[in-house]
Structures are given as C-alpha cells and as structure tokens.
Design a protein around this motif. Structure first.
Motif, PDB file in Angstrom:
ATOM      1  N   CYS A  35       0.837  -1.196   0.000  1.00  0.00           N
ATOM      2  CA  CYS A  35       0.000   0.000   0.000  1.00  0.00           C
ATOM      3  C   CYS A  35       0.874   1.250   0.000  1.00  0.00           C
ATOM      4  N   GLU A  36       0.355   2.297  -0.637  1.00  0.00           N
ATOM      5  CA  GLU A  36       1.017   3.590  -0.641  1.00  0.00           C
ATOM      6  C   GLU A  36      -0.017   4.664  -0.310  1.00  0.00           C
ATOM      7  N   VAL A  37       0.457   5.758   0.264  1.00  0.00           N
ATOM      8  CA  VAL A  37      -0.426   6.871   0.599  1.00  0.00           C
ATOM      9  C   VAL A  37      -0.613   7.735  -0.643  1.00  0.00           C
ATOM     10  N   LEU A  38      -1.857   7.883  -1.091  1.00  0.00           N
ATOM     11  CA  LEU A  38      -2.165   8.793  -2.191  1.00  0.00           C
ATOM     12  C   LEU A  38      -2.448  10.195  -1.674  1.00  0.00           C
ATOM     13  N   SER A  39      -3.066  10.268  -0.494  1.00  0.00           N
ATOM     14  CA  SER A  39      -3.408  11.557   0.096  1.00  0.00           C
ATOM     15  C   SER A  39      -3.556  11.373   1.599  1.00  0.00           C
ATOM     16  N   GLU A  40      -3.044  12.331   2.345  1.00  0.00           N
ATOM     17  CA  GLU A  40      -3.242  12.323   3.794  1.00  0.00           C
ATOM     18  C   GLU A  40      -3.548  13.742   4.226  1.00  0.00           C
ATOM     19  N   MET A  41      -4.708  13.894   4.803  1.00  0.00           N
ATOM     20  CA  MET A  41      -5.160  15.194   5.281  1.00  0.00           C
ATOM     21  C   MET A  41      -5.543  15.062   6.745  1.00  0.00           C
ATOM     22  N   LYS A  42      -5.932  16.162   7.326  1.00  0.00           N
ATOM     23  CA  LYS A  42      -6.291  16.168   8.741  1.00  0.00           C
ATOM     24  C   LYS A  42      -7.438  15.195   9.035  1.00  0.00           C
ATOM     25  N   ALA A  43      -8.402  15.096   8.119  1.00  0.00           N
ATOM     26  CA  ALA A  43      -9.610  14.301   8.378  1.00  0.00           C
ATOM     27  C   ALA A  43      -9.599  12.906   7.767  1.00  0.00           C
ATOM     28  N   GLN A  44      -8.690  12.620   6.811  1.00  0.00           N
ATOM     29  CA  GLN A  44      -8.707  11.292   6.187  1.00  0.00           C
ATOM     30  C   GLN A  44      -7.369  10.931   5.550  1.00  0.00           C
ATOM     31  N   ARG A  45      -7.234   9.631   5.293  1.00  0.00           N
ATOM     32  CA  ARG A  45      -6.067   9.098   4.586  1.00  0.00           C
ATOM     33  C   ARG A  45      -6.594   8.213   3.474  1.00  0.00           C
ATOM     34  N   ILE A  46      -6.001   8.331   2.287  1.00  0.00           N
ATOM     35  CA  ILE A  46      -6.385   7.501   1.151  1.00  0.00           C
ATOM     36  C   ILE A  46      -5.183   6.653   0.750  1.00  0.00           C
ATOM     37  N   LEU A  47      -5.397   5.337   0.738  1.00  0.00           N
ATOM     38  CA  LEU A  47      -4.350   4.393   0.358  1.00  0.00           C
ATOM     39  C   LEU A  47      -4.694   3.729  -0.968  1.00  0.00           C
ATOM     40  N   LYS A  48      -3.675   3.397  -1.724  1.00  0.00           N
ATOM     41  CA  LYS A  48      -3.805   2.570  -2.926  1.00  0.00           C
ATOM     42  C   LYS A  48      -2.994   1.307  -2.638  1.00  0.00           C
ATOM     43  N   CYS A  49      -3.663   0.155  -2.690  1.00  0.00           N
ATOM     44  CA  CYS A  49      -3.015  -1.122  -2.378  1.00  0.00           C
ATOM     45  C   CYS A  49      -3.045  -1.998  -3.624  1.00  0.00           C
ATOM     46  N   THR A  50      -1.884  -2.532  -4.006  1.00  0.00           N
ATOM     47  CA  THR A  50      -1.727  -3.286  -5.248  1.00  0.00           C
ATOM     48  C   THR A  50      -1.247  -4.693  -4.939  1.00  0.00           C
ATOM     49  N   PHE A  51      -1.946  -5.686  -5.513  1.00  0.00           N
ATOM     50  CA  PHE A  51      -1.648  -7.090  -5.253  1.00  0.00           C
ATOM     51  C   PHE A  51      -1.507  -7.860  -6.560  1.00  0.00           C
ATOM     52  N   PRO A  52      -0.282  -8.044  -7.070  1.00  0.00           N
ATOM     53  CA  PRO A  52      -0.109  -8.937  -8.216  1.00  0.00           C
ATOM     54  C   PRO A  52      -0.491 -10.366  -7.815  1.00  0.00           C
ATOM     55  N   ILE A 107      -5.071 -15.031  -5.183  1.00  0.00           N
ATOM     56  CA  ILE A 107      -4.900 -16.352  -5.797  1.00  0.00           C
ATOM     57  C   ILE A 107      -5.365 -16.340  -7.251  1.00  0.00           C
ATOM     58  N   GLY A 108      -5.738 -15.166  -7.740  1.00  0.00           N
ATOM     59  CA  GLY A 108      -6.182 -15.023  -9.120  1.00  0.00           C
ATOM     60  C   GLY A 108      -5.005 -14.853 -10.065  1.00  0.00           C
ATOM     61  N   ASP A 109      -5.324 -14.634 -11.335  1.00  0.00           N
ATOM     62  CA  ASP A 109      -4.267 -14.496 -12.341  1.00  0.00           C
ATOM     63  C   ASP A 109      -4.101 -13.063 -12.845  1.00  0.00           C
ATOM     64  N   SER A 110      -4.709 -12.089 -12.148  1.00  0.00           N
ATOM     65  CA  SER A 110      -4.554 -10.688 -12.541  1.00  0.00           C
ATOM     66  C   SER A 110      -4.222  -9.839 -11.316  1.00  0.00           C
ATOM     67  N   THR A 111      -3.592  -8.697 -11.555  1.00  0.00           N
ATOM     68  CA  THR A 111      -3.234  -7.784 -10.468  1.00  0.00           C
ATOM     69  C   THR A 111      -4.473  -7.043  -9.987  1.00  0.00           C
ATOM     70  N   ALA A 112      -4.668  -7.037  -8.695  1.00  0.00           N
ATOM     71  CA  ALA A 112      -5.795  -6.341  -8.076  1.00  0.00           C
ATOM     72  C   ALA A 112      -5.300  -5.022  -7.465  1.00  0.00           C
ATOM     73  N   VAL A 113      -6.155  -3.990  -7.543  1.00  0.00           N
ATOM     74  CA  VAL A 113      -5.817  -2.685  -6.997  1.00  0.00           C
ATOM     75  C   VAL A 113      -7.019  -2.131  -6.246  1.00  0.00           C
ATOM     76  N   PHE A 114      -6.802  -1.652  -5.025  1.00  0.00           N
ATOM     77  CA  PHE A 114      -7.868  -1.133  -4.183  1.00  0.00           C
ATOM     78  C   PHE A 114      -7.540   0.274  -3.682  1.00  0.00           C
ATOM     79  N   LEU A 115      -8.572   1.078  -3.519  1.00  0.00           N
ATOM     80  CA  LEU A 115      -8.463   2.337  -2.790  1.00  0.00           C
ATOM     81  C   LEU A 115      -9.094   2.112  -1.423  1.00  0.00           C
TER      82      LEU A 115
END
Length: 120
Positions: A35-52, A107-115
């Motif tokens: 996971c990486e931080v896309l945005s971090e503000m006083k009220a929230q944090r947004i992460l992008k998590c990538t799973f090949p 366990i799939g055959d494609s990379t998954a990405v989540f916010l």
C-alpha cells in the motif's frame, strides 16, 4: 468484585488483538509494502493497495473505512470467520463501521488494486 475484574481483563485482551497488528500501510507481504499513501489530510487518509498474483497482505487491522476496487481478482481471505476464496470484481465498493482484521492472498491471475479511504 472478582467477577467484574475478570470481565474487565477479558475485554482488554479481546480488544488487544487489533492494537498489536499493523495497519494496512504498515503491513506488507514478505517484507515488501503493498500500500502507498495517495493523500493524507487532517480528516482522512487515502491508500492505494496493489496485489499482483500470489501477493498478499499480512494479517492487519482496519479502522472503519470505505474501500473501492479499481481492478479485481480472486482472493483467499482469512479472518475471524475462517478462510475462504472470494472473487472480487472491479468496481465493487464496501464500507466497515468497526475495526476489522484479516490476511489476504491474491490467488487469481490478474493484479488487483484497491483504494482504501480511512477517516481519522
């Protein structure tokens, strides 16, 4: 009095699990961040998590949050309910109103990405 003390000890230890686990940003897979931080503000944090394929997320906890699947795959999820395989489609969203914990493996055959959007 002893009964109240015992109940208090049980409550403290049952809540301790999530407190000792890493959060989604701290947790990784085999020593690598997912996971990486896309945005971090006083009220929230947004992460992008990538799973090949064959990459997961070590056991971790989530605060209440909103999630959105940018790219789906099939995951093996282990949580308090046990272990199960779950296909996660692109465009799916979810939200949790309480602290949760789990470990996942793509366990799939494609990379998954989540916010993941977490209020602070």
């Amino acid at each position: 009095m002893k009964k109240i003390l015992l109940i208090l000890v049980l409550v403290v230890f049952s809540c301790k699990s999530a407190q000792t686990l890493p959060d989604p940003l701290e947790a990784g897979w085999e020593g690598e961040k997912v996971c990486e931080v896309l945005s971090e503000m006083k009220a929230q944090r947004i992460l992008k998590c990538t799973f090949p394929p064959n990459v997961g997320h070590q056991k971790h906890y989530h605060k209440p949050h909103f999630g959105y699947t940018l790219a789906g795959s099939t995951f093996q999820i282990t949580d308090l309910k046990g272990t199960r395989n779950v296909p996660v489609a692109t465009g799916v969203n979810w939200s949790k109103t309480e602290i949760s914990e789990h470990e996942v493996l793509n366990i799939g055959d494609s990379t998954a990405v989540f916010l993941i959007i977490e209020p602070k």
